[in-house]
Design a protein around this motif. Sequence first.
Motif, short mmCIF file in Angstrom:
data_model
loop_
_atom_site.label_atom_id
_atom_site.label_comp_id
_atom_site.label_asym_id
_atom_site.label_seq_id
_atom_site.Cartn_x
_atom_site.Cartn_y
_atom_site.Cartn_z
N ALA A 155 0.83 -1.20 0.00
CA ALA A 155 0.00 0.00 0.00
C ALA A 155 0.86 1.25 0.00
O ALA A 155 0.61 2.20 -0.76
N SER A 156 1.91 1.27 0.81
CA SER A 156 2.71 2.49 0.87
C SER A 156 3.53 2.67 -0.41
O SER A 156 3.72 3.79 -0.88
N THR A 157 3.95 1.56 -1.01
CA THR A 157 4.70 1.66 -2.27
C THR A 157 3.81 2.21 -3.38
O THR A 157 4.21 3.13 -4.11
N LEU A 158 2.62 1.65 -3.49
CA LEU A 158 1.70 2.11 -4.55
C LEU A 158 1.31 3.57 -4.32
O LEU A 158 1.27 4.37 -5.26
N ALA A 159 1.05 3.93 -3.04
CA ALA A 159 0.66 5.31 -2.74
C ALA A 159 1.79 6.27 -3.08
O ALA A 159 1.58 7.33 -3.68
N LYS A 160 2.99 5.88 -2.71
CA LYS A 160 4.15 6.74 -2.96
C LYS A 160 4.32 7.01 -4.47
O LYS A 160 4.66 8.11 -4.88
N LEU A 161 4.08 5.97 -5.26
CA LEU A 161 4.26 6.12 -6.71
C LEU A 161 3.00 6.64 -7.40
O LEU A 161 3.03 6.99 -8.58
N GLY A 162 1.90 6.65 -6.66
CA GLY A 162 0.63 7.06 -7.26
C GLY A 162 0.16 6.07 -8.31
O GLY A 162 -0.43 6.44 -9.32
N LEU A 163 0.40 4.78 -8.06
CA LEU A 163 0.04 3.75 -9.04
C LEU A 163 -0.91 2.73 -8.44
O LEU A 163 -0.99 2.58 -7.22
N ASP A 164 -1.59 2.02 -9.33
CA ASP A 164 -2.29 0.80 -8.94
C ASP A 164 -1.41 -0.37 -9.36
O ASP A 164 -0.45 -0.18 -10.09
N TRP A 165 -1.80 -1.57 -8.92
CA TRP A 165 -1.09 -2.78 -9.40
C TRP A 165 -1.02 -2.75 -10.91
O TRP A 165 -1.97 -2.35 -11.57
N HIS A 166 0.08 -3.20 -11.45
CA HIS A 166 0.34 -3.29 -12.90
C HIS A 166 0.64 -1.92 -13.51
O HIS A 166 0.86 -1.82 -14.71
N GLY A 167 0.62 -0.88 -12.67
CA GLY A 167 0.89 0.45 -13.19
C GLY A 167 2.38 0.67 -13.40
O GLY A 167 3.22 -0.01 -12.82
N THR A 168 2.68 1.64 -14.25
CA THR A 168 4.06 1.98 -14.59
C THR A 168 4.29 3.46 -14.29
O THR A 168 3.42 4.29 -14.59
N THR A 169 5.43 3.77 -13.71
CA THR A 169 5.74 5.17 -13.41
C THR A 169 5.77 5.99 -14.71
O THR A 169 6.09 5.46 -15.78
N ALA A 170 5.47 7.27 -14.58
CA ALA A 170 5.33 8.12 -15.77
C ALA A 170 6.63 8.17 -16.58
O ALA A 170 6.58 8.34 -17.80
N ASN A 171 7.77 7.99 -15.92
CA ASN A 171 9.02 8.03 -16.67
C ASN A 171 9.38 6.68 -17.30
O ASN A 171 10.45 6.52 -17.87
N GLY A 172 8.47 5.71 -17.16
CA GLY A 172 8.69 4.41 -17.81
C GLY A 172 9.73 3.54 -17.12
O GLY A 172 10.15 2.53 -17.67
N ALA A 173 10.14 3.92 -15.90
CA ALA A 173 11.22 3.18 -15.25
C ALA A 173 10.74 1.89 -14.59
O ALA A 173 11.40 0.86 -14.68
N VAL A 174 9.60 1.95 -13.92
CA VAL A 174 9.21 0.82 -13.06
C VAL A 174 7.73 0.48 -13.19
O VAL A 174 6.88 1.37 -13.16
N THR A 175 7.46 -0.81 -13.32
CA THR A 175 6.10 -1.33 -13.24
C THR A 175 5.98 -2.12 -11.94
O THR A 175 6.90 -2.87 -11.59
N ILE A 176 4.89 -1.94 -11.23
CA ILE A 176 4.68 -2.66 -9.97
C ILE A 176 3.64 -3.77 -10.19
O ILE A 176 2.53 -3.50 -10.64
N GLU A 177 4.05 -4.99 -9.86
CA GLU A 177 3.17 -6.15 -10.05
C GLU A 177 3.01 -6.91 -8.73
O GLU A 177 3.97 -6.99 -7.96
N PRO A 178 1.85 -7.51 -8.52
CA PRO A 178 1.71 -8.44 -7.40
C PRO A 178 2.28 -9.80 -7.80
O PRO A 178 2.33 -10.12 -8.99
#
Length: 152
Positions: free
Chosen positions: A92-115
Amino acid sequence: APDQTEISDIIASHTHLEGPMLPILHALQERYGCIPQGAEALIATALNITKAEVHGVVSFYHDFREEPTGRHVIKICRAEACKSVGADALAASTLAKLGLDWHGTTANGAVTIEPVYCLGLCACGPAAMVDNKVVARVDDARMAALLQEAGA
Ligand code: FES
């Protein structure tokens, strides 16, 4: 955008198989890093099924994506042993910090977060995986460092 002719060629090279759908999807994902736009309609036509059926398969399997991933993929374990030591809060804190949902990718294209559901590190969770490397005992500080390394 990916070339529709090339997509059609990839599809056509698998239609002779028995059960061609998954081989086609794997081939497309391999080539483009995702199931490109327009491909589901082309598959439906080639296999004589509905687009909804193709879409159902694409969304059922977590392996298939509708957009390419970022340069790095960070997976956070959501299975029981990791949950019991704080994986939910970490996620939860990781997703909140990045402003992403699962499977989302940071705006700069660096990181996708997956469960992910268990990485075999159950005794030393919360566990995560950065690209192909597993990381044990990930807390918020460790995650911040991993994200920074990955350029998030
Ligand atoms: Fe997380 Fe097994 S439950 S690694």
